[in-house]
Design an enzyme around this catalytic site. Structure first.
Site, PDB file in Angstrom:
ATOM      1  N   GLY A  14       4.073  49.782   6.422  1.00 45.38           N
ATOM      2  CA  GLY A  14       4.124  48.472   7.078  1.00 45.38           C
ATOM      3  C   GLY A  14       5.488  47.825   6.929  1.00 45.38           C
ATOM      4  O   GLY A  14       5.602  46.612   6.761  1.00 45.38           O
ATOM      5  N   SER A  41       1.044  49.474   1.492  1.00 43.67           N
ATOM      6  CA  SER A  41       0.785  49.162   0.102  1.00 43.67           C
ATOM      7  C   SER A  41       1.741  48.069  -0.354  1.00 43.67           C
ATOM      8  O   SER A  41       2.947  48.271  -0.417  1.00 43.67           O
ATOM      9  CB  SER A  41       0.991  50.437  -0.732  1.00 43.67           C
ATOM     10  OG  SER A  41       1.265  50.101  -2.053  1.00 43.67           O
ATOM     11  N   VAL A  49      15.621  45.612   3.738  1.00 44.11           N
ATOM     12  CA  VAL A  49      16.966  45.384   4.300  1.00 44.11           C
ATOM     13  C   VAL A  49      16.920  45.776   5.777  1.00 44.11           C
ATOM     14  O   VAL A  49      15.918  46.289   6.255  1.00 44.11           O
ATOM     15  CB  VAL A  49      18.061  46.205   3.572  1.00 44.11           C
ATOM     16  CG1 VAL A  49      18.499  45.565   2.295  1.00 44.11           C
ATOM     17  CG2 VAL A  49      17.609  47.638   3.348  1.00 44.11           C
ATOM     18  N   ALA A  52      21.041  43.733  10.815  1.00 48.29           N
ATOM     19  CA  ALA A  52      21.919  43.690  11.993  1.00 48.29           C
ATOM     20  C   ALA A  52      21.409  44.663  13.041  1.00 48.29           C
ATOM     21  O   ALA A  52      20.879  45.727  12.722  1.00 48.29           O
ATOM     22  CB  ALA A  52      23.341  44.051  11.592  1.00 48.29           C
ATOM     23  N   LYS A  80      24.797  38.048  17.766  1.00 51.28           N
ATOM     24  CA  LYS A  80      25.846  38.965  17.313  1.00 51.28           C
ATOM     25  C   LYS A  80      26.570  39.515  18.546  1.00 51.28           C
ATOM     26  O   LYS A  80      25.932  40.064  19.448  1.00 51.28           O
ATOM     27  CB  LYS A  80      25.195  40.107  16.513  1.00 51.28           C
ATOM     28  CG  LYS A  80      26.137  41.238  16.179  1.00 51.28           C
ATOM     29  CD  LYS A  80      25.414  42.351  15.420  1.00 51.28           C
ATOM     30  CE  LYS A  80      26.303  43.581  15.292  1.00 51.28           C
ATOM     31  NZ  LYS A  80      25.612  44.727  14.696  1.00 51.28           N
ATOM     32  N   VAL A 187      -1.857  55.328  -0.206  1.00 47.76           N
ATOM     33  CA  VAL A 187      -2.363  56.667   0.141  1.00 47.76           C
ATOM     34  C   VAL A 187      -2.092  57.575  -1.050  1.00 47.76           C
ATOM     35  O   VAL A 187      -0.940  57.724  -1.484  1.00 47.76           O
ATOM     36  CB  VAL A 187      -1.643  57.222   1.397  1.00 47.76           C
ATOM     37  CG1 VAL A 187      -2.130  58.640   1.712  1.00 47.76           C
ATOM     38  CG2 VAL A 187      -1.822  56.304   2.589  1.00 47.76           C
ATOM     39  N   LEU A 335      12.724  55.310   8.292  1.00 48.00           N
ATOM     40  CA  LEU A 335      13.453  55.975   7.207  1.00 48.00           C
ATOM     41  C   LEU A 335      12.837  57.327   6.849  1.00 48.00           C
ATOM     42  O   LEU A 335      13.513  58.197   6.317  1.00 48.00           O
ATOM     43  CB  LEU A 335      13.479  55.066   5.972  1.00 48.00           C
ATOM     44  CG  LEU A 335      14.202  53.726   6.180  1.00 48.00           C
ATOM     45  CD1 LEU A 335      14.044  52.829   4.955  1.00 48.00           C
ATOM     46  CD2 LEU A 335      15.679  53.938   6.485  1.00 48.00           C
TER      47      LEU A 335
END
Ligand code: FAD
Length: 503
Positions: A14, A41, A49, A52, A80, A187, A335
């Site tokens: 999430g 979790s 983070v 931008a 920006k 999980v 990621l």
């Protein structure tokens, strides 16, 4: 005929990736027919983070039907217009990578060819003097682009700086309103179907079982499904992008927030400054092979404008990407699928691509290999093209003041990037291949900004008279400076815009 449609979609994670995926899927699919579950979790939390963005973010919000002013208020966003790079080519150098074009292409010839001709004739204007985004940005000004293509203000292109945690919360509300079921829990294990190796169920720490037909791994650097469970390979790019650590801290603003990001090269990496409405996000990205954490912390704190308002955090990462983004009945997004440092603010964009390309190829339950292969081909290409653009900033340096820069200056680089640099150096040409993210003006901004100056300019432009060129360029610059002078300040624009949205 059996109904092979996917009926149960499960998202693990999430963070921005998880909620962006949930929001996009819920905006497309009827919740009566397709159940979307997101497991996250709180105990693990998010990376927290990612402030931008690049202009494509706007398309994502538009696709969801989100009003810009609502988004800005909810996420404390600022505008920006580009990124200012300091100390990258040489110490003391500064250049601006603006969104949008430089100048205007004349008679079908790229603008930078005219700039090059003027440069060869002795002009000392950097190319950013012909970018409205760069001029307005440095003057602290902002307005929305003008719809009339003849207006100089039509050249404005912009993105946002924002609070990514608030964005995930905002999208959570959006997705839950559209039927997404959020399950809190960790999980603990994953069951595979023995015959196919597909993911069948997730078992949570509290014993709950979650079944699904298709899974999205948005579990962050853990890559719980793609790497830990399905054992998908990872291509490590550390030899091209040696930074592997970041320290981050937020500080108070000193003065109004500028409408651009600042990226300053340091002795073993670089430091960012990203202003939202309420604070400035700072981070120092560095290579722990070349610098100790304590020294990196001192550099971070020494590079702050205002008083720190959070504790510094350290994050570790390995730059690279999955060999396959879609494997069996699972796609990795965010990621979990790979990481490229945020030098050009591309991570949220790559999430967006992961989602939109999946939606374009949305499968039934049979997952034909040709569909899976196409998704993987397109996503690999996206990552690899962005990778080359990021590496350019490092390899096109003349710095020799630290072992880190000596490494970057002399390292071998991908053939695809070598070709781009050579073509520019020898012939002043840049091409955008397939649906590459970064367009010609972006490559030109960074290459010229880091002192890669082509040996020749376009032979057609060479036949033009000096006065003709300097007249065109001067009037272009004047029109942009005048237009920027009449724009409201960035802060005044945000105040007005968010106030109007409240009314
Ligand atoms: P995360 O935020 O880590 O979320 C992972 C989720 O998975 C969490 O909810 C976690 O609870 C859940 N999870 C993990 N394991 C389990 C489990 N076992 N059970 C249940 N849930 C689990 N991007 C940009 O576009 N611009 C930037 O300026 C930018 N700056 C960055 C700076 C740094 C230093 C770093 C490291 C990244 C930056 N990024 C930036 C990237 C950006 O932060 C990420 O792409 C984005 O936040 C998406 O993260 P994520 O959702 O994939 O992972």
């Amino acid at each position: 005929m059996a109904d092979a449609r996917l009926k149960r979609l499960v998202i693990v994670g999430g963070g921005s990736a998880g909620w962006m995926t949930a929001a996009a899927l819920s905006s497309m699919l009827d919740s009566e027919n397709t159940q979307i579950t997101l497991v996250e979790s709180e105990q693990i939390g998010t990376v927290g983070v990612g402030e931008a963005t690049i202009p494509d973010m706007m398309n994502f919000n538009r696709m969801l039907g989100i009003r810009e002013a609502d988004f800005m208020k909810a996420t404390q966003a600022t505008f920006k217009l580009g990124i200012e790079f300091a100390d990258w080519g040489r110490k003391g150098d500064r250049y601006f990578h603006p969104f949008g074009e430089h100048g205007a292409d004349m008679q079908g010839i790229d603008f930078h060819q005219y700039w090059l001709r003027a440069h060869q004739g002795g002009s000392n204007h950097p190319i950013q003097d012909y970018s409205l985004c760069a001029i307005a940005g440095k003057a602290g000004k902002f307005c929305h682009p003008h719809e009339n293509p003849k207006s100089v203000l039509s050249h404005i292109r912009y993105a946002y700086h924002f609070n990514a945690t608030r964005y995930a919360q905002f999208l959570r509300q959006y997705a839950e309103t559209r039927g997404v079921i959020r399950t809190e829990g960790k999980v603990e294990s994953v069951n595979l179907t023995p015959e196919t190796g597909h993911i069948q169920t997730l078992i949570l720490e509290n014993g709950q079982t979650i079944e699904g037909d298709f899974f999205f791994d948005c579990s962050g650097f853990r890559a719980l499904l793609m790497r830990q469970t399905l054992d998908v390979g990872f291509q490590d790019w550390s030899h091209w992008l040696p930074c592997n650590s970041a320290q981050t801290v937020a500080c108070e603003h000193v003065g109004p927030p500028p409408p651009y990001t600042v990226s300053t090269a340091k002795s073993a990496g670089w430091q960012w400054r990203i202003p939202t409405q309420t604070r400035t996000g700072n981070g120092h990205i560095y290579s722990s092979d070349f610098m100790a954490d304590d020294a990196a912390h001192d550099i971070l704190m020494g590079g702050l404008d205002g008083k720190p308002i959070s504790d510094a955090r350290t994050l570790r990462f390995t730059t690279g990407r999955l060999e396959e983004f879609w494997h069996k009945n699972c796609v990795g997004i965010g990621l979990s699928s790979g990481f490229l440092e945020p030098l050009e603010s591309t991570s949220l964009y790559l999430i967006q691509m992961g989602i939109s390309k999946f939606i374009t190829l949305f499968p039934d339950g049979s997952f034909p290999p040709v569909v899976v292969n196409e998704y993987n081909r397109q996503m690999r290409q996206q990552f690899d093209q962005v990778r080359d653009f990021i590496i350019l900033h490092y390899c096109a340096t003349e710095r020799d003041d630290s072992p880190f820069w000596n490494y970057c200056r002399t390292m071998s680089i991908p053939d695809s990037l070598q070709h781009k640099i050579e073509l520019f150096q020898k012939a002043g040409r840049v091409f955008r291949y397939e649906d590459e993210l970064f367009s010609r003006p972006s490559w030109v901004a960074v290459m010229l900004g880091q002192n890669i100056i082509p040996e020749i300019c376009d032979p057609i432009v060479s036949t033009l008279r000096d006065e003709q060129i300097s007249h065109s360029l001067n009037s272009m610059n004047r029109a942009m400076v005048d237009a920027a002078a009449k724009m409201p300040t960035h802060s005044a624009f945000i105040d007005q815009y968010c106030k109007a949205a409240n009314a």
